[in-house]
Write a protein that holds these residues in place. Structure first.
Motif, mmCIF file in Angstrom:
data_model
loop_
_atom_site.group_PDB
_atom_site.id
_atom_site.type_symbol
_atom_site.label_atom_id
_atom_site.label_comp_id
_atom_site.label_asym_id
_atom_site.label_seq_id
_atom_site.Cartn_x
_atom_site.Cartn_y
_atom_site.Cartn_z
ATOM 1 N N CYS B 187 8.554 14.923 21.459
ATOM 2 C CA CYS B 187 8.665 15.914 22.369
ATOM 3 C C CYS B 187 9.423 17.347 22.437
ATOM 4 O O CYS B 187 11.096 16.985 22.684
ATOM 5 N N LEU B 189 10.349 19.428 24.099
ATOM 6 C CA LEU B 189 11.059 20.355 25.191
ATOM 7 C C LEU B 189 11.763 19.187 25.999
ATOM 8 O O LEU B 189 13.067 19.703 26.102
ATOM 9 N N VAL B 190 11.213 18.085 25.956
ATOM 10 C CA VAL B 190 11.720 16.736 26.305
ATOM 11 C C VAL B 190 13.270 16.076 25.616
ATOM 12 O O VAL B 190 14.269 16.359 26.554
ATOM 13 N N HIS B 192 14.267 18.097 22.927
ATOM 14 C CA HIS B 192 15.305 19.315 22.074
ATOM 15 C C HIS B 192 15.499 20.838 23.193
ATOM 16 O O HIS B 192 16.433 21.634 22.725
ATOM 17 N N GLY B 193 14.531 20.367 24.169
ATOM 18 C CA GLY B 193 15.381 21.592 25.393
ATOM 19 C C GLY B 193 14.544 22.473 24.616
ATOM 20 O O GLY B 193 14.855 23.778 25.533
#
Lengths: 467, 266
Positions: B187, B189-190, B192-193
C-alpha cells in the motif's frame, strides 16, 4: 558425537549460524519444495519465493502504527528482526485469484448445423453422448478432470482446474500466523464444505515457524493468547529462534518427523549424518559440534548442539516480546459483549471514519470470503470461472434479490467486527482474530479494532440503544 | 402456413449492430475499442459495426442494438442528438468519465462559462455552448455506465461480451484497494506516505497507478460508498495541501457528486 542434542522437552534440536539458513533453503528445495519467506520489496517486508538466504530482510525492521508502516535499518544483521508485513500466508494457501473451471463450446449439430455445416459430423456425434455428462460423474465439483455436455448448440467441454502439485515450504511463520492457518484449516479443510484447492496446498505444506522476538507497534497476540512463543505441536515442522546476543545464531527445533529429517541435514552432510537424537539424553554441550570436519571448505559453518545458554537466550527473546506488544485488548468474553451492544453509539462513530475500502479484510490472515465470477469470450465459445478474495465491506457481498442487505457502512463494519470477535466463536469454536495487528496498520485511516472494542466495553449499554 | 422456401434458414442469424458515438470528449475511450487488437476480429465477427467514426467514415442507418456513447453533453445540439441516439438504440452504454460524470470539462460547472468564452475566443458570439457539462444519464436512460479515463480494455470487452450473452456485466463497484490487495501490492499510502484516492475510487483499472508506486488519482470516479470526508482527514495527515486535495478530486470526475462535494469551492 552428535551434532544435535535434545531440547529440554526431548525434541531434536541444534544451533546453526546465519549461513545455515542457506543450507535449510537448499535442503527444502532439494526435497521439491517451493520455498516462500520474507524479503524486502517496495519498502516493505513481503512474502515471496526464496532461493537463497541472502534474500531475507537482513538488518531491516519495520515501525508500525495505525495507517503507517516504515522500514528502518537495524544496528545488527537480524534476519527476522521485523513484525508481520502486508502479506499473510493466505496469499499462498488461499490465492487472491484462482481459476476454477474452463468451458469450451464446439459448434455443431442441433441449432448451429446450418451455421457450421462442416462440423456437422462432430456435432451429430455429441447427440449420442446421452446428454449432460455430468450425470455420468464427469463433473461433480470434486473429482477434477473434464466432462462434456450436449446436445444443444454444439458440445460443451468442462475442464476443472487441477489442484496444485507444487508443495510449499514457508519460512518465518510466527505463532499468530500459525494460529491463523489453523483457523483457516478449520473452515477450509475440516469445515462443512472442504475446499479442494486449499486442502491440496495445505497437505503438502512444510512450515518453518519462528519464535517471535520482535513484535510490531500494532501487535496484540498476548491479548489474544496466540503468541509470541510458538506452542509445541502447533503444526510446524521446524521452529527457529533467532538469537542476537553474543554470537548471532539460530536455535532450531523439530516439530515433526519430516522436520527432524531436514534438521538432520543442517547438522551434517546427509550421507554422513548420524546426528539427530530424539531421545532424552542429557545434554550439556558447550563442546563443539561434530560433523564440522566432514564439510567441504565452501560449506557454511557447521551446526552444533544447543546449550542451556541457547535455550535461555531464546526464552529471553520471547519474554521480551511479551512485554513489548504495541497494543493490548481485554478479550474476555467479547462474544457476549458484542452481542449485547449491537446498537452501541460507537458503531456510528466508527462508520463516520470507515472507508468501506476492504483493506482490513484483505490483509486479515483469517478472512476467507471469496467471490466467484464467470467470464466469457466474445464468440461465446469459451468461458472461465474465477474466484477472488471478496470483502464483507463491498455491497456485492450482501447483495440479495435486488439489493444489498448491509447497505450502510455502519452495518458493514459491525458485521466484520462482530463476526471476527463474537459470532466466529459460535461458527468455528474460536475467535477469528489472532492479534497480528495487520488490520490496524493497513487501515488507510488507522481504525484500530482494539480501540473500538475498548470503547464499546467502556460504555457497554446492553439492551437499549443509546441516543 | 408459408410455402415460401426457407431462404434464410441456412444463413447465420443477423449479427447485432454496434454504434459508437462521440460527444464532448478526447476520443480516448473510443480508441480503447481499437486497442482491442487481439479481439478485433472476434468483435467484427460478433457484431456489425454500423457507426464508428474512428474506424470508418461509412455510416449505416439505425436502429442499433448496442450504442457506446463517449463524451458529455456540453452544447444545445448535443442535448438534442443524445435523444435521437437513445431512441435509435436498444441498449445504450456510456464509456468513460466524460459520458458518465461530465469529464474534466465539467470544471466549467464551478465557474462562469461566459468568462471562459471571453478569455479563449476572439469572437465569443460564434460559440454556442451550455453553461454546464453533464453526463449522458442526466439526459436519457442509460443501460450501463463504464467508468474510467480512459476506460479499461478488459472491462469494455466484458460489457460487450455480456451484452452478446444477454447477461449482466461482471464489473465491481468496490474500491481500487480490493484490486490492489489482490495483486499483492504494498500500500503506497500506508508504507510510503503517498496520498492515494484508492479507498474512495471505483475499481476497474486493476490498481494501475499504485502498482507503479503512484497514488490513485481517482480517474474511475467514486466507488459505491465513498467516504471522502474520512479520507481527506488522512490526506491532510500526509501533508497534502487543501489546494491539492481540491484539485485531485476536481479532475476527470469533477462533477460526480461524491467528488464534486469533496473538492472545495474555487
Amino acid at each position: 558425537m552428535t551434532a544435535a542434542v535434545s531440547a529440554p522437552n526431548g525434541v531434536a534440536s541444534c544451533v546453526i549460524p546465519p549461513a545455515g539458513l542457506d543450507v535449510l533453503i537448499r535442503a527444502l528445495r532439494a526435497r521439491g519444495y517451493r520455498v516462500v519467506g520474507p524479503t524486502v520489496r517496495n519498502r516493505a517486508i513481503v512474502y515471496e519465493e526464496l532461493t537463497a538466504a541472502a534474500q531475507l530482510p537482513v538488518g531491516w525492521t519495520d515501525v508500525q502504527d495505525g495507517a503507517t508502516y516504515r522500514l528502518e535499518r537495524r544496528d545488527d544483521d537480524a534476519r527476522f528482526g521485523y513484525a508481520v508485513g502486508p502479506h499473510s500466508w493466505k496469499q499462498f494457501l488461499l490465492p487472491p485469484r484462482l481459476r476454477l473451471l474452463r468451458v469450451r463450446r464446439t459448434p455443431g449439430g442441433g441449432a448451429d448445423a446450418g451455421q457450421d455445416g462442416g462440423d456437422g459430423a462432430r456435432g451429430g456425434g455429441t447427440e449420442d453422448d446421452g446428454g449432460y455428462a455430468g450425470k455420468n460423474g464427469g463433473y461433480d465439483g470434486s473429482s477434477g478432470g473434464t466432462a462434456t455436455a450436449g446436445p444443444g448448440p454444439g458440445r460443451l467441454d468442462f475442464e476443472e482446474e487441477p489442484p496444485p502439485t507444487t508443495r510449499l515450504a514457508l519460512i518465518g511463520v510466527r505463532s499468530c500466523e500459525l494460529h491463523a492457518i489453523a483457523i483457516q484449516d478449520r473452515i477450509l479443510v475440516a469445515g462443512r464444505y472442504p475446499d479442494r484447492d486449499y486442502t491440496a496446498r495445505r497437505e503438502g505444506l512444510f512450515i518453518v515457524a519462528l519464535n517471535c522476538h520482535e513484535p510490531g507497534g500494532t501487535c496484540f497476540c498476548v491479548s489474544m493468547d496466540t503468541g509470541p512463543a510458538v506452542r509445541q505441536g502447533s503444526g510446524y515442522d521446524l521452529v527457529l529462534s533467532e538469537i542476537l546476543t553474543g554470537e548471532h545464531r539460530f536455535l532450531v527445533e523439530a516439530g515433526t518427523g519430516r522436520g527432524a529429517e531436514v534438521l538432520a541435514e543442517l547438522t551434517g552432510p546427509p550421507a554422513a549424518n548420524t546426528g539427530v537424537t530424539t531421545g532424552s539424553t542429557g545434554a550439556d554441550d558447550r563442546t563443539a559440534a561434530g560433523g564440522a570436519n566432514s564439510r567441504s571448505g565452501d560449506e557454511p559453518a557447521p551446526a552444533r548442539p544447543a546449550t542451556s545458554a541457547d535455550w535461555e537466550a531464546a526464552q529471553t527473546g520471547v519474554e521480551r516480546a511479551v512485554s513489548r506488544m504495541g497494543r493490548t485488548l481485554d478479550a474476555d468474553n467479547l462474544r457476549d459483549l458484542l452481542a449485547a451492544n449491537l446498537e452501541h453509539p460507537r458503531w456510528d462513530d466508527v462508520a463516520s471514519r470507515c472507508l468501506t475500502c476492504g483493506n482490513c479484510t484483505m490483509v486479515c490472515p483469517t478472512c476467507f470470503c471469496l467471490t466467484v465470477e464467470d467470464v466469457g469470450d466474445l464468440a461465446g465459445g469459451e468461458a472461465e470461472r474465477w474466484r477472488s478474495w471478496e470483502s464483507c465491506f463491498s455491497l456485492d457481498h450482501s447483495y440479495l434479490h435486488g439489493g444489498p442487505v448491509r447497505g450502510s457502512s455502519r452495518s458493514r463494519y459491525r458485521q466484520w467486527l462482530t463476526h471476527k470477535f463474537a459470532t466466529w466463536h459460535d461458527q468455528f469454536g474460536t475467535s477469528g482474530c489472532v492479534g497480528c495487528g495487520r488490520c490496524i496498520t493497513w487501515c488507510p485511516v488507522a481504525i484500530d479494532v482494539t480501540e473500538e472494542l475498548t470503547a464499546i466495553r467502556a460504555n457497554s449499554v446492553p439492551g437499549e440503544p443509546v441516543s | 402456413m408459408t410455402t415460401s422456401p426457407p431462404a434464410t434458414s441456412t444463413q447465420a442469424p443477423p449479427r447485432p449492430t454496434l454504434a459508437v458515438w462521440k460527444f464532448a470528449s478526447c476520443d480516448g475511450c473510443q480508441l480503447t475499442l481499437l486497442d482491442c487488437e487481439d479481439e478485433l476480429l472476434s468483435l467484427a465477427d460478433a457484431l456489425d459495426i454500423a457507426v464508428f467514426a474512428e474506424a470508418s467514415s461509412a455510416v449505416v442507418a439505425g436502429p442499433y442494438d448496442l450504442s457506446l456513447v463517449e463524451g458529455s453533453v456540453s452544447t444545445p445540439e448535443d442535448a438534442e442528438r443524445i435523444q435521437q441516439i437513445r431512441a435509435a438504440s436498444r441498449r445504450l452504454v456510456t464509456i468513460g468519465a466524460c459520458a458518465t460524470a461530465g469529464g474534466v470539462q465539467a470544471l466549467r460547472d464551478f465557474a462562469d462559462v461566459d468568462d471562459f468564452l471571453a478569455a479563449v475566443y476572439a469572437t465569443p458570439d460564434y460559440i454556442s455552448t451550455l453553461a454546464t457539462s453533464t453526463p449522458i444519464s442526466a439526459h436519457v436512460r442509460v443501460d450501463f455506465e463504464l467508468r474510467g479515463c480512459p476506460i479499461d480494455r478488459g472491462q469494455l470487452l466484458e460489457v460487450i461480451s455480456a451484452f452478446l450473452a444477454r447477461r449482466r456485466p461482471t464489473i465491481s463497484s468496490a474500491s481500487v484497494c480490493t484490486e490492489c490487495k489482490r495483486r499483492g501490492n504494498v500500500c503506497v499510502l500506508v508504507a510510503h506516505g503517498t496520498p492515494c484516492l484508492g479507498p474512495v475510487t471505483h475499481a476497474g483499472c486493476g490498481a494501475l497507478c499504485p502498482s507503479y508506486n503512484r497514488g490513485c488519482y481517482g480517474c474511475f470516479g467514486p466507488m459505491e460508498s465513498p467516504n471522502t470526508t474520512s479520507l481527506i482527514r488522512q490526506l491532510r495527515v500526509l501533508r497534502m495541501s487543501d489546494v491539492d486535495i481540491d484539485r485531485v478530486f476536481h479532475t476527470f470526475n469533477a462533477a460526480a457528486p461524491a467528488f464534486r462535494d469533496a473538492g472545495g469551492q474555487p
